[in-house]
Design a protein around this motif. Structure first.
Motif, PDB file in Angstrom:
ATOM      1  N   ARG A   1       0.110  -2.591   9.674  1.00 26.28           N
ATOM      2  CA  ARG A   1      -1.100  -2.023   9.531  1.00 26.28           C
ATOM      3  C   ARG A   1      -1.120  -1.261   8.249  1.00 26.28           C
ATOM      4  O   ARG A   1      -0.278  -0.575   8.021  1.00 26.28           O
ATOM      5  CB  ARG A   1      -1.302  -1.042  10.615  1.00 26.28           C
ATOM      6  N   THR A   2      -2.068  -1.720   7.380  1.00 27.74           N
ATOM      7  CA  THR A   2      -2.044  -1.163   6.178  1.00 27.74           C
ATOM      8  C   THR A   2      -3.278   0.120   6.039  1.00 27.74           C
ATOM      9  O   THR A   2      -3.439   0.498   4.941  1.00 27.74           O
ATOM     10  CB  THR A   2      -2.170  -1.961   5.069  1.00 27.74           C
TER      11      THR A   2
ATOM     12  N   THR B   1       2.633   0.625  13.998  1.00 27.58           N
ATOM     13  CA  THR B   1       2.379   0.332  12.435  1.00 27.58           C
ATOM     14  C   THR B   1       2.514  -1.287  12.371  1.00 27.58           C
ATOM     15  O   THR B   1       2.358  -1.727  11.229  1.00 27.58           O
ATOM     16  CB  THR B   1       3.265   1.091  11.631  1.00 27.58           C
ATOM     17  N   SER B   2       3.149  -2.009  13.352  1.00 27.73           N
ATOM     18  CA  SER B   2       3.426  -3.365  13.154  1.00 27.73           C
ATOM     19  C   SER B   2       3.076  -4.031  14.625  1.00 27.73           C
ATOM     20  O   SER B   2       3.041  -3.446  15.589  1.00 27.73           O
ATOM     21  CB  SER B   2       4.767  -3.661  12.837  1.00 27.73           C
ATOM     22  N   MET B   3       2.753  -5.191  14.382  1.00 28.87           N
ATOM     23  CA  MET B   3       2.645  -6.161  15.661  1.00 28.87           C
ATOM     24  C   MET B   3       3.168  -7.605  15.220  1.00 28.87           C
ATOM     25  O   MET B   3       3.303  -8.077  14.133  1.00 28.87           O
ATOM     26  CB  MET B   3       1.128  -6.472  15.821  1.00 28.87           C
TER      27      MET B   3
ATOM     28  N   GLY C   1      -7.714  -1.269  13.269  1.00 24.32           N
ATOM     29  CA  GLY C   1      -7.249  -1.053  11.934  1.00 24.32           C
ATOM     30  C   GLY C   1      -7.076  -2.452  10.953  1.00 24.32           C
ATOM     31  O   GLY C   1      -7.669  -3.293  11.340  1.00 24.32           O
ATOM     32  N   HIS C   2      -6.766  -2.275   9.749  1.00 29.01           N
ATOM     33  CA  HIS C   2      -6.542  -3.453   8.730  1.00 29.01           C
ATOM     34  C   HIS C   2      -5.162  -3.907   8.860  1.00 29.01           C
ATOM     35  O   HIS C   2      -4.448  -2.949   8.743  1.00 29.01           O
ATOM     36  CB  HIS C   2      -6.961  -3.290   7.315  1.00 29.01           C
ATOM     37  N   TRP C   3      -4.688  -4.955   9.280  1.00 34.05           N
ATOM     38  CA  TRP C   3      -3.524  -5.688   9.353  1.00 34.05           C
ATOM     39  C   TRP C   3      -3.192  -6.624   8.437  1.00 34.05           C
ATOM     40  O   TRP C   3      -4.127  -7.581   8.253  1.00 34.05           O
ATOM     41  CB  TRP C   3      -3.138  -6.022  10.885  1.00 34.05           C
ATOM     42  N   GLU C   4      -2.132  -6.852   7.778  1.00 35.76           N
ATOM     43  CA  GLU C   4      -1.632  -7.560   6.784  1.00 35.76           C
ATOM     44  C   GLU C   4      -0.516  -8.430   7.187  1.00 35.76           C
ATOM     45  O   GLU C   4       0.526  -7.629   7.577  1.00 35.76           O
ATOM     46  CB  GLU C   4      -1.641  -7.183   5.346  1.00 35.76           C
ATOM     47  N   GLY C   5      -0.201  -9.725   6.864  1.00 40.66           N
ATOM     48  CA  GLY C   5       0.999 -10.193   7.260  1.00 40.66           C
ATOM     49  C   GLY C   5       1.058 -11.784   7.282  1.00 40.66           C
ATOM     50  O   GLY C   5       0.289 -12.182   6.022  1.00 40.66           O
TER      51      GLY C   5
END
Length: 238
Positions: A122-123, A101-103, A26-30
């Motif tokens: 994850r977005t 949903t998160s890392m 997926g696409h992950w943002e942070g």
């Protein structure tokens, strides 16, 4: 199938490598949590047609978009990947939350050996673009070209490779020998002896002119506000 057997099967499926991989794709943002100056990043994880893991890295502040990640490894709910980018590169190691949903984990820099925490959410689906395909180029451009870029007194060796494909298109890649050694896809436009390269992944471009004997491309590299002279020389035997 009795209820106990059914529950065991569902439990096995939930922990299978495929299910785990789907959760991590997926696409992950942070952000990389640099003290007093967090660095916003985006990471994309997906599989190619061969089932191999792919990754891409984006840093909007530095106009880096979709730079390839290396050594993407999934082990249960843990993930590890590497950004080969010289001074800005390093290895990410993280644990995925149970809900997928998160890392969160640690970014270990290649230079300096710093360990910096990072976290991503994850977005949506992965956004890994296919390498650009360009119009065909003249045979005089096909092959391997070597150049050196002087960045504030530091020499950066570059390798440019251009080739025509069987489908009537052309492809190119630019590799920074001193910047991690990862080949970045490049779009080409040729007009006679003039050559334009668009390196979207790092927000850079090159404009050069092929000399009379076809051994050099003389021009300049532009990235952000910088414009630097850059000459590519055809590699011997290429």
């Amino acid at each position: 199938m009795n209820r106990l057997h059914c529950a065991l099967v569902l439990s096995a499926l939930a922990l299978s490598p495929t299910a785990v991989l789907i959760a991590q794709s997926g696409h992950w943002e942070g952000a990389i949590k640099v003290p007093d100056n967090p660095v916003r990043i985006e990471v994309d994880i997906a599989k190619n047609a061969k089932g191999e893991l792919l990754g891409a890295f984006t840093n909007p502040a530095y106009n880096v978009k979709g730079a390839p990640l290396s050594n993407v490894v999934v082990d249960g709910t843990s993930i590890r990947f590497e950004l080969k980018a010289g001074a800005g590169g390093g290895t990410f190691a993280a644990a995925i939350a149970e809900d997928g949903t998160s890392m969160s984990g640690t970014f270990n820099t290649t230079e300096g050996g710093h360990s910096i925490p990072f976290s991503l959410t994850r977005t949506g689906d992965a956004r890994i673009d296919a390498p650009p395909k360009s119009p065909p180029i003249g045979k005089e451009l096909e092959g391997t070209w070597n150049g050196t870029l002087d960045v504030n007194g530091t020499a950066r060796r570059l390798v440019l490779t251009m080739s025509n494909q069987a489908d009537g298109t052309s492809t190119a890649s630019l590799l920074s020998v001193d910047g991690g050694g990862v080949a970045i896809p490049v779009a080409i436009v040729q007009k006679g002896t003039s050559v334009m390269l668009d390196v979207q992944m790092v927000g850079g471009s090159y404009a050069g002119t092929l000399n009379a004997d076809g051994t050099e491309l003389v021009g300049s590299w532009k990235q952000g506000q910088a414009a630097l002279p850059l000459t590519f020389k055809r590699a011997p035997g290429k």
